[in-house]
Design a protein around this motif. Structure first.
Motif: not given
Length: 286
Positions: A116-118, A126-131, A153-160, A221-224
Motif C-alpha cells: 500500500v505504501a509503495l 492498493p486498488a482493493m483499498m479503494l474498492a 494515492f496521489i500520483d505515481l508512487f506518491e501517497t499521503a 498512474n494510480v489505482p483508479t
C-alpha cells in the motif's frame, strides 16, 4: 550491480524506527518484506545511507476486529491473506485478490503495508483499498492519523505518507451479509503484472445493487475508481443493457497512458471486457 554500502538499524518500536529515520536526515528507508526495495537497491535506483528494519515491531503485526472495522497490521504478509480466517470472513475481497499477487515466494515475504505504501499502480492490493473504502493508519511526528484510501494515492508512487512516516495498519469496514465481491485480472501469464485488473464491492437488496465501488489497477498512474460506471450500476438491477452502459461509462473514468507494452486503446478495451465479466458475476450473486 550491487547495492551501495549502507548502515543497518533493527527497530523495536514505531517510535524507535521514526527516531532512527530522523537521525539520518531523511537519507533512510524502512524495510519489511523488501520485495520492491531490495531490487531497487541492487539496481541503485535507491541508495539510502541507512536501512531501518521494521520486521520486529510487534505492534505492526496481527489481524483483529476493532468495532465495525477489521484492523490489519502493516506487517501482515500477502500469504496471510489466503489463510487468516478473519480476512476470509470480514475482508473477502483481499482473500480473492491474494492468489493473483506475483508468486508464492514473493507472497511469503511481501507485506500489505509495504504494498500500500509503495502504491504501485499495477499492484492488486492498493486498488482493493479503494474498492473496500479502507483507511490507512499512518504514524508521524504529531501522532497517528487515518487517511481514506480515496485520498491516499496521489500520483505515481506518491501517497499521503510523508517523510519519515510509517504505515502502521490498514482498517477495512467489516464485510456484511448483504454485500458481494468480485475480482479478476487479465495477464499474459499467472503471476505477471496484470494488463488490467478490477475488484468491486457491492451492497445488494432484493436483487438490486444499492451501492457499488469499482476499482481498477494497471490503467494509469494510480489505482483508479470507476465512478461513472458505479453511478450507472448503483440503485439498479444489473442486466445486459446496464452492463453495456457501464462499459461505455469507462471512457469517462479511465485514461490509460501511452505504453510500449499495451496501447491505451487496447488497455481500455480489456478494461471494458473485464468489467462486463465481473458485473455479470455480480448480477448472479446479487
Amino acid at each position: 550491480m550491487k547495492a551501495r554500502a549502507f548502515s543497518y538499524h533493527r527497530a523495536h518500536s514505531v517510535d524507535d524506527a521514526r527516531e532512527a529515520h530522523a537521525r539520518s536526515g531523511d537519507d533512510a528507508r524502512y524495510i519489511a518484506g523488501g520485495q520492491s526495495l531490495v531490487p531497487a537497491l541492487a539496481l541503485r535506483l535507491q541508495a539510502p545511507r541507512i536501512l531501518i528494519d521494521i520486521n520486529h515491531i510487534e505492534e505492526l503485526r496481527g489481524v483483529r476486529c476493532d468495532g465495525e472495522w477489521l484492523r490489519i497490521g502493516a506487517l501482515t504478509r500477502h500469504c496471510e491473506m489466503l489463510t487468516d480466517p478473519l480476512i476470509a470472513e470480514f475482508a473477502p475481497l483481499l482473500r480473492a485478490a491474494a492468489p493473483f499477487v506475483a508468486h508464492p515466494a514473493i507472497r511469503n515475504r511481501g507485506t500489505l503495508g509495504g504494498s500500500v505504501a509503495l502504491a504501485d499502480p499495477a499492484s492488486e492490493f492498493p486498488a482493493m483499498m479503494l474498492a473496500l473504502d479502507a483507511e490507512i493508519e499512518i504514524a508521524g511526528t504529531s501522532g497517528r492519523r487515518r487517511v481514506r484510501a480515496d485520498d491516499f494515492f496521489i500520483d505515481l508512487f506518491e501517497t499521503a505518507v510523508g517523510p519519515g512516516e510509517i504505515v502502521t495498519a490498514i482498517l477495512v469496514p467489516r464485510f456484511r451479509c448483504n454485500q458481494r465481491i468480485c475480482f479478476d485480472e487479465l495477464a499474459r501469464r499467472r503471476g505477471d503484472y496484470a494488463l488490467v485488473g478490477c475488484g468491486m464491492l457491492a451492497t445488494c437488496k432484493d436483487g438490486l445493487v444499492e451501492t457499488i465501488r469499482i476499482a481498477f489497477f494497471s490503467v494509469g498512474n494510480v489505482p483508479t475508481r470507476a465512478r461513472s460506471a458505479e453511478a450507472v450500476v448503483s440503485g439498479a438491477r444489473i442486466d445486459a443493457d446496464r452492463i453495456v452502459a457501464a462499459q461505455a461509462a469507462l471512457d469517462r473514468d479511465l485514461a490509460p497512458p501511452e505504453s510500449d507494452e499495451v496501447p491505451p486503446a487496447m488497455r481500455l478495451h480489456l478494461a471494458r471486457v473485464l468489467l462486463g465479466r465481473l458485473l455479470a458475476r455480480m448480477s448472479e450473486a446479487a
